[in-house]
Design a protein around this motif. Structure first.
Motif, PDB file in Angstrom:
ATOM      1  N   ILE A   1      12.767  40.394  73.342  1.00  0.00           N
ATOM      2  CA  ILE A   1      13.228  39.305  72.286  1.00  0.00           C
ATOM      3  C   ILE A   1      12.256  38.180  72.669  1.00  0.00           C
ATOM      4  CG2 ILE A   1      14.909  37.526  71.456  1.00  0.00           C
ATOM      5  CD1 ILE A   1      16.994  39.444  71.648  1.00  0.00           C
ATOM      6  N   SER A   2      11.691  37.445  71.942  1.00  0.00           N
ATOM      7  CA  SER A   2      10.935  36.114  72.175  1.00  0.00           C
ATOM      8  C   SER A   2      11.567  35.150  71.288  1.00  0.00           C
ATOM      9  CB  SER A   2       9.412  36.189  71.988  1.00  0.00           C
ATOM     10  OG  SER A   2       9.058  36.477  70.639  1.00  0.00           O
ATOM     11  N   ARG A   3      11.728  34.112  71.843  1.00  0.00           N
ATOM     12  CA  ARG A   3      12.579  32.973  71.243  1.00  0.00           C
ATOM     13  C   ARG A   3      12.112  31.692  71.767  1.00  0.00           C
ATOM     14  NH1 ARG A   3      16.776  31.050  74.052  1.00  0.00           N
ATOM     15  NH2 ARG A   3      17.370  31.730  76.087  1.00  0.00           N
ATOM     16  N   ALA A   4      12.372  30.651  70.746  1.00  0.00           N
ATOM     17  CA  ALA A   4      12.026  29.318  71.087  1.00  0.00           C
ATOM     18  C   ALA A   4      13.139  28.590  72.099  1.00  0.00           C
ATOM     19  CB  ALA A   4      11.989  28.504  69.935  1.00  0.00           C
ATOM     20  N   LYS A   5      12.744  28.081  73.026  1.00  0.00           N
ATOM     21  CA  LYS A   5      13.719  27.391  73.844  1.00  0.00           C
ATOM     22  C   LYS A   5      13.232  25.817  73.957  1.00  0.00           C
ATOM     23  CE  LYS A   5      16.506  27.468  77.779  1.00  0.00           C
ATOM     24  NZ  LYS A   5      17.833  27.041  77.323  1.00  0.00           N
ATOM     25  N   THR A   6      14.311  25.053  73.824  1.00  0.00           N
ATOM     26  CA  THR A   6      14.080  23.505  73.568  1.00  0.00           C
ATOM     27  C   THR A   6      14.249  22.962  74.987  1.00  0.00           C
ATOM     28  OG1 THR A   6      15.019  23.461  71.351  1.00  0.00           O
ATOM     29  CG2 THR A   6      14.950  21.213  72.551  1.00  0.00           C
ATOM     30  N   GLY A   7      13.209  22.130  75.263  1.00  0.00           N
ATOM     31  CA  GLY A   7      13.225  21.491  76.581  1.00  0.00           C
ATOM     32  C   GLY A   7      13.524  20.091  76.436  1.00  0.00           C
ATOM     33  N   GLY A   8      12.938  18.950  77.274  1.00  0.00           N
ATOM     34  CA  GLY A   8      13.162  17.737  77.172  1.00  0.00           C
ATOM     35  C   GLY A   8      14.489  17.426  77.998  1.00  0.00           C
ATOM     36  N   LEU A   9      15.047  16.454  78.148  1.00  0.00           N
ATOM     37  CA  LEU A   9      16.312  15.967  78.735  1.00  0.00           C
ATOM     38  C   LEU A   9      17.466  16.719  78.324  1.00  0.00           C
ATOM     39  CD1 LEU A   9      16.068  12.093  79.378  1.00  0.00           C
ATOM     40  CD2 LEU A   9      15.654  13.775  80.965  1.00  0.00           C
ATOM     41  N   LYS A  10      17.642  16.818  77.093  1.00  0.00           N
ATOM     42  CA  LYS A  10      18.704  17.789  76.636  1.00  0.00           C
ATOM     43  C   LYS A  10      18.672  19.089  76.766  1.00  0.00           C
ATOM     44  CE  LYS A  10      20.276  14.746  72.650  1.00  0.00           C
ATOM     45  NZ  LYS A  10      20.504  14.893  71.115  1.00  0.00           N
ATOM     46  N   GLY A  11      17.355  19.610  76.575  1.00  0.00           N
ATOM     47  CA  GLY A  11      17.255  20.997  77.007  1.00  0.00           C
ATOM     48  C   GLY A  11      17.563  21.434  78.575  1.00  0.00           C
ATOM     49  N   GLY A  12      17.099  20.473  79.296  1.00  0.00           N
ATOM     50  CA  GLY A  12      17.189  20.558  80.698  1.00  0.00           C
ATOM     51  C   GLY A  12      18.818  20.495  81.095  1.00  0.00           C
TER      52      GLY A  12
ATOM     53  N   THR B   1      22.450  29.467  71.403  1.00  0.00           N
ATOM     54  CA  THR B   1      21.145  28.865  71.407  1.00  0.00           C
ATOM     55  C   THR B   1      21.687  27.423  71.055  1.00  0.00           C
ATOM     56  OG1 THR B   1      21.067  29.589  69.004  1.00  0.00           O
ATOM     57  CG2 THR B   1      19.574  30.753  70.579  1.00  0.00           C
ATOM     58  N   SER B   2      22.900  27.048  71.154  1.00  0.00           N
ATOM     59  CA  SER B   2      23.377  25.677  71.016  1.00  0.00           C
ATOM     60  C   SER B   2      24.406  25.673  71.901  1.00  0.00           C
ATOM     61  CB  SER B   2      23.442  25.202  69.609  1.00  0.00           C
ATOM     62  OG  SER B   2      24.871  25.660  69.068  1.00  0.00           O
ATOM     63  N   LEU B   3      25.002  24.387  72.207  1.00  0.00           N
ATOM     64  CA  LEU B   3      26.424  24.184  73.095  1.00  0.00           C
ATOM     65  C   LEU B   3      27.460  24.946  72.631  1.00  0.00           C
ATOM     66  CD1 LEU B   3      27.443  23.042  75.799  1.00  0.00           C
ATOM     67  CD2 LEU B   3      28.108  21.003  74.239  1.00  0.00           C
ATOM     68  N   VAL B   4      27.712  24.963  71.181  1.00  0.00           N
ATOM     69  CA  VAL B   4      29.019  25.509  70.585  1.00  0.00           C
ATOM     70  C   VAL B   4      28.788  26.259  69.448  1.00  0.00           C
ATOM     71  CG1 VAL B   4      31.386  25.027  69.657  1.00  0.00           C
ATOM     72  CG2 VAL B   4      30.196  23.426  71.305  1.00  0.00           C
ATOM     73  N   PHE B   5      27.952  26.063  68.429  1.00  0.00           N
ATOM     74  CA  PHE B   5      28.149  26.604  67.008  1.00  0.00           C
ATOM     75  C   PHE B   5      27.076  27.636  66.658  1.00  0.00           C
ATOM     76  CE2 PHE B   5      30.444  22.519  66.455  1.00  0.00           C
ATOM     77  CZ  PHE B   5      31.517  23.195  66.309  1.00  0.00           C
ATOM     78  N   LYS B   6      26.013  27.959  67.497  1.00  0.00           N
ATOM     79  CA  LYS B   6      24.801  28.629  67.250  1.00  0.00           C
ATOM     80  C   LYS B   6      24.426  29.653  68.178  1.00  0.00           C
ATOM     81  CE  LYS B   6      19.895  28.140  65.651  1.00  0.00           C
ATOM     82  NZ  LYS B   6      19.009  26.893  65.651  1.00  0.00           N
ATOM     83  N   LYS B   7      24.142  30.733  67.698  1.00  0.00           N
ATOM     84  CA  LYS B   7      23.762  32.176  68.474  1.00  0.00           C
ATOM     85  C   LYS B   7      22.831  32.898  67.996  1.00  0.00           C
ATOM     86  CE  LYS B   7      27.980  34.666  67.841  1.00  0.00           C
ATOM     87  NZ  LYS B   7      29.070  33.802  67.145  1.00  0.00           N
TER      88      LYS B   7
END
Length: 159
Positions: free
Chosen positions: A57-68, A109-115
């Motif tokens: 699987i290739s997928r986007a991964k968000t960076g920045g302060l929140k991503g870190g 792919t998010s803290l709670v609601f998305k996968k």
């Protein structure tokens, strides 16, 4: 009290999403001054019920302060490619499986609601396994998705 319960639920959900896949590699897509860069991550997992099928699987991964910090929501973009890597023997459970498919992989792919999910289907008419990946959060009316099929072929016979 309610905020504390939501916080702990979020941590438990985030921890559950880290199972099964191993990272193969990644490429940076956007430089971020603070925190990790945005990137595309490539991960591999083996089908837990079908020996000798591996999916990438290739997928986007968000960076920045929140991503870190693990607080960012990754986009729903993903691609999948699955291959037969040895002889395959299907169980009767898979051959007689449900038409809705079987979830074989999930990644938060998010803290709670998305996968991000991968669901396996068996196409008996064509003797193939079909893997569908999608995000369970609706984007503009329909979820983004990608598909890969693995024809089940004899392996190493006649040598």
């Amino acid at each position: 009290m309610k905020k504390r319960w939501i916080f702990w639920l979020g941590l438990v959900c985030a921890a559950m999403g880290n199972a099964q896949a191993e990272q193969v590699g990644s490429v940076d897509t956007v430089f971020k001054l603070f925190g990790p860069d945005h990137k595309i991550v490539i991960e591999a997992f083996d089908d837990p019920d079908v020996k000798n099928v591996t999916c990438y699987i290739s997928r986007a991964k968000t960076g920045g302060l929140k991503g870190g910090l693990g607080l960012a929501e990754d986009t729903a973009d993903a691609a999948i490619s699955c291959q037969q890597v040895g002889p395959i023997a299907l169980s009767d459970k898979i051959k007689n499986g449900k038409s809705e498919g079987t979830v074989v992989f999930q990644k938060r792919t998010s803290l709670v609601f998305k996968k991000l999910q991968v669901v396996r289907f068996y196409d008996a008419k064509r003797n193939a396994l079909v893997y569908l990946t999608y995000s369970d959060k609706v984007i503009d009316g329909s979820p983004k998705n990608a598909l890969s099929a693995v024809p089940i072929i004899p392996w190493g016979e006649g040598k």
